[in-house]
Design a protein around this motif. Structure first.
Motif, PDB file in Angstrom:
ATOM      1  N   LEU A  14       2.202  15.027   3.855  1.00 33.94           N
ATOM      2  CA  LEU A  14       0.466  14.742   4.360  1.00 33.94           C
ATOM      3  C   LEU A  14      -0.052  13.484   4.193  1.00 33.94           C
ATOM      4  O   LEU A  14      -0.750  12.694   4.832  1.00 33.94           O
ATOM      5  CB  LEU A  14      -0.509  15.714   3.785  1.00 33.94           C
ATOM      6  CG  LEU A  14      -0.223  17.190   4.113  1.00 33.94           C
ATOM      7  CD1 LEU A  14      -0.902  18.076   3.033  1.00 33.94           C
ATOM      8  CD2 LEU A  14      -0.579  17.408   5.705  1.00 33.94           C
ATOM      9  N   ILE A  15       0.426  12.683   3.012  1.00 37.02           N
ATOM     10  CA  ILE A  15       0.138  11.591   2.491  1.00 37.02           C
ATOM     11  C   ILE A  15       0.911  10.406   3.523  1.00 37.02           C
ATOM     12  O   ILE A  15       0.348   9.634   3.954  1.00 37.02           O
ATOM     13  CB  ILE A  15       0.454  11.011   1.118  1.00 37.02           C
ATOM     14  CG1 ILE A  15      -0.295  12.071   0.043  1.00 37.02           C
ATOM     15  CG2 ILE A  15       0.253   9.617   0.934  1.00 37.02           C
ATOM     16  CD1 ILE A  15      -1.858  11.496   0.041  1.00 37.02           C
ATOM     17  N   ARG A  16       2.183  10.765   3.778  1.00 33.21           N
ATOM     18  CA  ARG A  16       2.836   9.697   4.751  1.00 33.21           C
ATOM     19  C   ARG A  16       2.218   9.882   6.096  1.00 33.21           C
ATOM     20  O   ARG A  16       2.279   8.657   6.462  1.00 33.21           O
ATOM     21  CB  ARG A  16       4.199  10.205   4.656  1.00 33.21           C
ATOM     22  CG  ARG A  16       5.153  10.026   3.305  1.00 33.21           C
ATOM     23  CD  ARG A  16       6.504  10.221   3.651  1.00 33.21           C
ATOM     24  NE  ARG A  16       7.008   9.076   4.741  1.00 33.21           N
ATOM     25  CZ  ARG A  16       7.438   7.877   4.471  1.00 33.21           C
ATOM     26  NH1 ARG A  16       7.387   7.331   3.042  1.00 33.21           N
ATOM     27  NH2 ARG A  16       7.939   7.032   5.208  1.00 33.21           N
ATOM     28  N   ASP A  17       1.890  11.134   6.554  1.00 36.08           N
ATOM     29  CA  ASP A  17       1.280  11.114   7.936  1.00 36.08           C
ATOM     30  C   ASP A  17      -0.053  10.314   8.076  1.00 36.08           C
ATOM     31  O   ASP A  17      -0.325   9.559   8.736  1.00 36.08           O
ATOM     32  CB  ASP A  17       0.940  12.633   8.254  1.00 36.08           C
ATOM     33  CG  ASP A  17       2.117  13.259   8.579  1.00 36.08           C
ATOM     34  OD1 ASP A  17       3.200  12.737   8.682  1.00 36.08           O
ATOM     35  OD2 ASP A  17       2.122  14.550   8.720  1.00 36.08           O
ATOM     36  N   MET A  18      -0.743  10.356   6.917  1.00 38.61           N
ATOM     37  CA  MET A  18      -2.037   9.594   6.811  1.00 38.61           C
ATOM     38  C   MET A  18      -1.854   8.086   6.664  1.00 38.61           C
ATOM     39  O   MET A  18      -2.455   7.306   7.324  1.00 38.61           O
ATOM     40  CB  MET A  18      -2.685   9.978   5.427  1.00 38.61           C
ATOM     41  CG  MET A  18      -4.129   9.057   5.408  1.00 38.61           C
ATOM     42  SD  MET A  18      -5.111   9.913   3.964  1.00 38.61           S
ATOM     43  CE  MET A  18      -6.405   8.622   3.745  1.00 38.61           C
ATOM     44  N   GLY A  19      -0.751   7.651   5.950  1.00 38.88           N
ATOM     45  CA  GLY A  19      -0.083   6.491   5.853  1.00 38.88           C
ATOM     46  C   GLY A  19       0.038   5.803   7.080  1.00 38.88           C
ATOM     47  O   GLY A  19      -0.245   4.525   7.566  1.00 38.88           O
ATOM     48  N   GLU A  20       0.809   6.326   8.098  1.00 39.30           N
ATOM     49  CA  GLU A  20       1.006   6.218   9.434  1.00 39.30           C
ATOM     50  C   GLU A  20      -0.038   5.800  10.238  1.00 39.30           C
ATOM     51  O   GLU A  20      -0.278   4.972  10.956  1.00 39.30           O
ATOM     52  CB  GLU A  20       1.831   7.212  10.229  1.00 39.30           C
ATOM     53  CG  GLU A  20       3.475   7.270   9.466  1.00 39.30           C
ATOM     54  CD  GLU A  20       4.103   8.235  10.135  1.00 39.30           C
ATOM     55  OE1 GLU A  20       3.688   8.946  11.187  1.00 39.30           O
ATOM     56  OE2 GLU A  20       5.348   8.221   9.737  1.00 39.30           O
TER      57      GLU A  20
ATOM     58  N   ARG B  56       2.658   0.286   6.202  1.00 35.22           N
ATOM     59  CA  ARG B  56       3.302  -1.016   6.344  1.00 35.22           C
ATOM     60  C   ARG B  56       4.388  -0.869   7.582  1.00 35.22           C
ATOM     61  O   ARG B  56       4.351  -1.594   8.407  1.00 35.22           O
ATOM     62  CB  ARG B  56       3.879  -1.690   5.249  1.00 35.22           C
ATOM     63  CG  ARG B  56       3.002  -1.910   4.040  1.00 35.22           C
ATOM     64  CD  ARG B  56       3.938  -2.703   2.867  1.00 35.22           C
ATOM     65  NE  ARG B  56       2.989  -2.935   1.778  1.00 35.22           N
ATOM     66  CZ  ARG B  56       3.319  -2.585   0.614  1.00 35.22           C
ATOM     67  NH1 ARG B  56       4.250  -1.535   0.488  1.00 35.22           N
ATOM     68  NH2 ARG B  56       2.329  -2.646  -0.283  1.00 35.22           N
ATOM     69  N   ALA B  57       5.120   0.421   7.424  1.00 37.21           N
ATOM     70  CA  ALA B  57       6.138   0.613   8.473  1.00 37.21           C
ATOM     71  C   ALA B  57       5.407   0.810   9.954  1.00 37.21           C
ATOM     72  O   ALA B  57       5.753  -0.004  10.977  1.00 37.21           O
ATOM     73  CB  ALA B  57       6.854   1.687   7.931  1.00 37.21           C
ATOM     74  N   ALA B  58       4.302   1.650   9.749  1.00 35.19           N
ATOM     75  CA  ALA B  58       3.413   1.812  11.062  1.00 35.19           C
ATOM     76  C   ALA B  58       2.800   0.508  11.297  1.00 35.19           C
ATOM     77  O   ALA B  58       2.762   0.517  12.873  1.00 35.19           O
ATOM     78  CB  ALA B  58       2.672   3.144  10.841  1.00 35.19           C
ATOM     79  N   PHE B  59       2.349  -0.217  10.575  1.00 33.27           N
ATOM     80  CA  PHE B  59       1.688  -1.419  10.798  1.00 33.27           C
ATOM     81  C   PHE B  59       2.726  -2.287  11.846  1.00 33.27           C
ATOM     82  O   PHE B  59       2.256  -2.992  12.746  1.00 33.27           O
ATOM     83  CB  PHE B  59       1.170  -2.130   9.683  1.00 33.27           C
ATOM     84  CG  PHE B  59       0.615  -3.627   9.904  1.00 33.27           C
ATOM     85  CD1 PHE B  59      -0.586  -3.588  10.574  1.00 33.27           C
ATOM     86  CD2 PHE B  59       1.373  -4.612   9.284  1.00 33.27           C
ATOM     87  CE1 PHE B  59      -0.832  -4.975  10.616  1.00 33.27           C
ATOM     88  CE2 PHE B  59       1.147  -5.821   9.445  1.00 33.27           C
ATOM     89  CZ  PHE B  59      -0.434  -6.001  10.189  1.00 33.27           C
ATOM     90  N   ALA B  60       3.932  -2.574  11.138  1.00 31.08           N
ATOM     91  CA  ALA B  60       4.982  -3.297  11.813  1.00 31.08           C
ATOM     92  C   ALA B  60       5.280  -3.020  13.014  1.00 31.08           C
ATOM     93  O   ALA B  60       5.700  -3.480  14.072  1.00 31.08           O
ATOM     94  CB  ALA B  60       6.345  -3.306  10.809  1.00 31.08           C
ATOM     95  N   ARG B  61       5.510  -1.507  13.273  1.00 29.18           N
ATOM     96  CA  ARG B  61       5.745  -0.955  14.506  1.00 29.18           C
ATOM     97  C   ARG B  61       4.660  -1.270  15.729  1.00 29.18           C
ATOM     98  O   ARG B  61       4.986  -1.324  16.804  1.00 29.18           O
ATOM     99  CB  ARG B  61       6.004   0.570  14.421  1.00 29.18           C
ATOM    100  CG  ARG B  61       7.324   0.932  13.881  1.00 29.18           C
ATOM    101  CD  ARG B  61       7.640   2.461  14.059  1.00 29.18           C
ATOM    102  NE  ARG B  61       6.730   3.434  13.816  1.00 29.18           N
ATOM    103  CZ  ARG B  61       6.339   3.946  12.655  1.00 29.18           C
ATOM    104  NH1 ARG B  61       7.126   3.686  11.778  1.00 29.18           N
ATOM    105  NH2 ARG B  61       5.540   4.765  12.519  1.00 29.18           N
ATOM    106  N   SER B  62       3.442  -1.254  15.235  1.00 34.86           N
ATOM    107  CA  SER B  62       2.275  -1.245  16.144  1.00 34.86           C
ATOM    108  C   SER B  62       1.705  -2.578  16.269  1.00 34.86           C
ATOM    109  O   SER B  62       0.802  -2.605  17.141  1.00 34.86           O
ATOM    110  CB  SER B  62       1.155  -0.118  15.633  1.00 34.86           C
ATOM    111  OG  SER B  62       1.704   0.960  15.276  1.00 34.86           O
TER     112      SER B  62
END
Length: 329
Positions: free
Chosen positions: A242-248, A284-290
């Motif tokens: 749940l935390i990881r989903d929110m991070g994305e 950070r990973a989702a930021f870099a992808r987007s």
């Protein structure tokens, strides 16, 4: 005289939330020298009740220090003159002339600022963004608050209302938001969003939510964001997911903000951010992808806020210090 032990010109910072008023005497270097915290009395959130509470805590702090100005960080829309609270979602302030009322009662200069702006200013002055001129601060609490510092100055917008990032639409037709719209960012990356997702998982009787189910005795009303964060910190797989989903979702929103402001640094604060890298690594990973133009542009750093719950009052006090230099106060 009281206050001389605190050195040069301390000011008082006040941070007003929906249920509490926190205040402190703050030195020019950002140290909190004395502090108070109180709940808004009773169920009343009327302007006069909150005003009385602010006056009471400031007067009590003045007994400890000879302060020369007061800064107030208010959760709501504050006009460009930093005088009037146009709207506060958790209080009864509507076009409330707060600066004038407090100045009259306290006999001190007062500046009123949006609470997220105040917290961001504290991080720039003495926290995680110290020495950085172009910063976007995102506070993850019940909702999402935000602030922008460009060229070392707070960017408030023409009407003083810049930084309401939580109400950017990220999913057209998505979850209904308290603001009246659908699909706002804070419906996917905030404490309320975390709580909603966890409750839905338990209500679905998912076997992966067993730890959550046991923690609340099957009563989903007892599930809160802090509980999910606590279980995630202990390694529970469902809560970590749940935390990881929110991070994305957080990272996606940060990429949108990078396209608008191109900051050097993002600072992520608020209660939900206390899980640290469990949230920031997927963000950070989702930021870099987007990120628009990814691979062909510098990427802003994404770091955790440094000042915690005191950022709002520290920033409000510092803004008052700058608004009213010693010759004017």
């Amino acid at each position: 005289m009281a206050g001389t032990r605190y050195g040069d010109a301390p000011t008082v910072g006040v941070d007003i939330g929906g249920t509490k008023v926190a205040a402190g005497v703050v030195a020019p270097d950002g140290r909190v020298l004395a502090r108070l915290r109180t709940e808004t009395p009773g169920r009343s959130k009327s302007p006069r009740v909150v005003e009385d509470t602010i006056v009471s805590v400031v007067e009590e702090l003045r007994a400890e220090a000879q302060v020369r100005a007061v800064g107030v960080g208010a959760a709501g829309f504050v006009d460009e003159r930093r005088a009037t609270v146009l709207f506060a979602p958790h209080l009864s302030w509507r076009e409330e002339p707060l600066r004038e009322a407090l100045s009259r009662r306290l006999g001190l200069p007062v500046v009123v600022e949006n609470d997220a702006n105040a917290a961001a200013w504290a991080e720039v002055r003495t926290g995680a963004a110290q020495g950085v001129d172009d910063v976007v601060v995102v506070n993850l609490g019940t909702g999402i608050g935000g602030a922008v510092v460009l060229g070392g100055c707070l960017y408030r917008g023409r009407h003083g209302l810049a930084g309401e990032f939580g109400h950017m639409t990220v999913v057209p037709g998505g979850h209904r938001c308290e603001c009246g719209n659908r699909g706002c960012w804070e419906q996917y990356a905030s404490g309320n969003a975390l709580t909603r997702e966890a409750r839905e998982l338990v209500l679905a009787e998912s076997p992966v939510a067993e730890a959550l189910h046991q923690a609340v005795g099957g009563d989903v009303r007892r599930i809160t964001g802090p509980l999910v964060s606590e279980l995630a910190g202990k390694g529970d797989r469902a809560c970590t997911e749940l935390i990881r989903d929110m991070g994305e979702w957080l990272g996606l929103g940060l990429a949108n903000l990078a396209a608008a402001f191109d900051p050097e640094l993002f600072v992520v604060g608020g209660g939900v951010s206390e899980v640290g890298e469990l949230l920031l690594e997927p963000a950070r990973a989702a930021f870099a992808r987007s990120l628009t133009g990814r691979g062909y542009r510098p990427e802003a750093r994404v770091v955790a806020a440094a000042l915690g719950n005191e950022a709002g009052l520290v920033g409000a006090a510092d803004l008052a210090r700058h608004a009213f230099p010693p010759s004017e106060a």
